[in-house]
Design a protein around this motif. Sequence first.
Motif, PDB file in Angstrom:
ATOM      1  N   GLU A 171       0.837  -1.181  -0.060  1.00 32.15           N
ATOM      2  CA  GLU A 171      -0.182  -0.014   0.064  1.00 32.15           C
ATOM      3  C   GLU A 171       0.965   1.200  -0.147  1.00 32.15           C
ATOM      4  O   GLU A 171       0.658   2.320  -0.727  1.00 32.15           O
ATOM      5  CB  GLU A 171      -0.933   0.031   1.269  1.00 32.15           C
ATOM      6  CG  GLU A 171      -1.872   1.191   1.261  1.00 32.15           C
ATOM      7  CD  GLU A 171      -2.767   1.489   2.473  1.00 32.15           C
ATOM      8  OE1 GLU A 171      -3.302   2.212   2.609  1.00 32.15           O
ATOM      9  OE2 GLU A 171      -2.904   0.159   3.122  1.00 32.15           O
ATOM     10  N   LEU A 225       1.198   4.293  -2.843  1.00 34.17           N
ATOM     11  CA  LEU A 225       1.110   5.423  -2.800  1.00 34.17           C
ATOM     12  C   LEU A 225       2.157   6.373  -3.266  1.00 34.17           C
ATOM     13  O   LEU A 225       2.041   7.625  -3.867  1.00 34.17           O
ATOM     14  CB  LEU A 225       0.833   5.859  -1.290  1.00 34.17           C
ATOM     15  CG  LEU A 225      -0.767   5.233  -0.481  1.00 34.17           C
ATOM     16  CD1 LEU A 225      -0.550   5.326   0.930  1.00 34.17           C
ATOM     17  CD2 LEU A 225      -1.883   6.244  -1.197  1.00 34.17           C
ATOM     18  N   SER A 253      -4.002   6.702   1.792  1.00 35.88           N
ATOM     19  CA  SER A 253      -5.106   5.875   0.812  1.00 35.88           C
ATOM     20  C   SER A 253      -6.447   6.576   1.288  1.00 35.88           C
ATOM     21  O   SER A 253      -6.528   7.337   2.387  1.00 35.88           O
ATOM     22  CB  SER A 253      -5.284   4.564   1.226  1.00 35.88           C
ATOM     23  OG  SER A 253      -4.001   3.936   0.875  1.00 35.88           O
TER      24      SER A 253
END
Length: 486
Positions: free
Chosen positions: A193, A197, A205
Amino acid sequence: MVEVELKFQIPEARRMALLKAIDPKKSEQIQLKAKYYDTPDKLMAQQHAALRQRLEGSRWIQTLKAAGKSHIERFEHNIDLGELADAPSLNLAIYEQHPEAAQILQNALNGQQDQLQLQFETDILRTCRVITYQDAEIEVSLDVGCIRTPDAEQEVHEVEFELKSGSIQALLAFSFEWVKKYQLWLDVRSKAEMGNLLAIQQKVSPAVKAKDFVLSKKDPASKNLRLLVAQQLQHLLPNIAAISASVGEQPHLDEAQLALQHLQLTISLFKDWNPDVSDKWGYQLEAFKHQFDQLKHFVHMRDTLGAFLQNPTTSENLAKDILYAQEKLGNLVKSTLNVHHYLELMMFSLEQNEAVQHHDLKWFAQNTLQNQYKQLQDCLNAASIADFESLDALAARIQELKFSFPILTSVFDVKNLQKYGKALNDAQLAANEYQILSSSAQYIQQTELEASDWFVLGWLTAKQEVYAQRLQEATEQFMVSRKFIK
């Protein structure tokens, strides 16, 4: 296979102490260099899945990961590609012999496997050691390094506890001790994640939103309560992680507040459904939620009443209160007390052993709903526009019922349920406005009032009385229409 692990961020002041606790002399150190793949429009990331190739020592391992049933569990499929002089090409043919992995890829990519391309890389020095704790073997891994794209780089310094054997309860209890000693804070964001990003040049997020919950009629009330808490943690923890990392935005604050409200109401209203519920959880959640409520209220006052507050002292105090509330909340979300509380709730939600219950789910749902009706009727009987405390109590009961009503009624076969829901919704909207006006009036009364503030206070009091009347009338209307349970 299912990977069971927890990840924590380490305050800079405690990093050296934690490294000594792992003891590099008794640990294995390995350099991990990984390449993460996705499509240009991030189809894998959208499905909370990750595909990587990682050089572990001298061997290349291809790994597919996907979200599990909770933040502590993830699907993980590893294939050893062997010792290679150069980085291998991405190989998806190997999943033809692994149906579950193949299905995850198909669901994520929808036929666009040929669009996969390198998105970012990680370079991590891992210091790891397996520690025996109670009935479990837990691998403690300290990861230090970076995530990088061609244009940016982000530091990594975190610790993971992975359950190699034994119970999840032992893993959570082990984590308790390390959190307390090293002030660790729980981070449910994966490296994948964070890398995604970085690749799209975003800091955070989107906020995770609440999902509707439907009671499982085939399961006892005790298990339904665990399932409900598990879903609410899925809502809470990603938003808390963003706030803890100082990258959270207003939607993360709003959703974390809502998740805490739902958890507090769940523990308070349904505590009789499961004997493992601790009385202290409700108090802790209420106190924690109050900090979010207070900040939201201060910001709302500034945005709605700021132009009317001509007294500089009042305006300055409000600005200071906002800054203080923001700072306090930033510390609270990752405090040892609250991290322990997250772990306790996770432990409760993941427990598998259920005591035999002498009543079915429908009995518990009906009993809870009837108790709420009685409390609401008592508050309505006692409510008076001349007594603001009685109206506060009425508004609180309406908010509780607004939360529980759609959950509890899902076990009944009721026609025209929307009719009951609309009457309750009207009462809840009036309760919301009344509570906002009441809190604003109380805040202004605590300041040194000048003429302009007296005007604002008078306006607030008048509006408060209007919504108090609406609250009573809407509640009466709901109580007339709600008798559908025989």
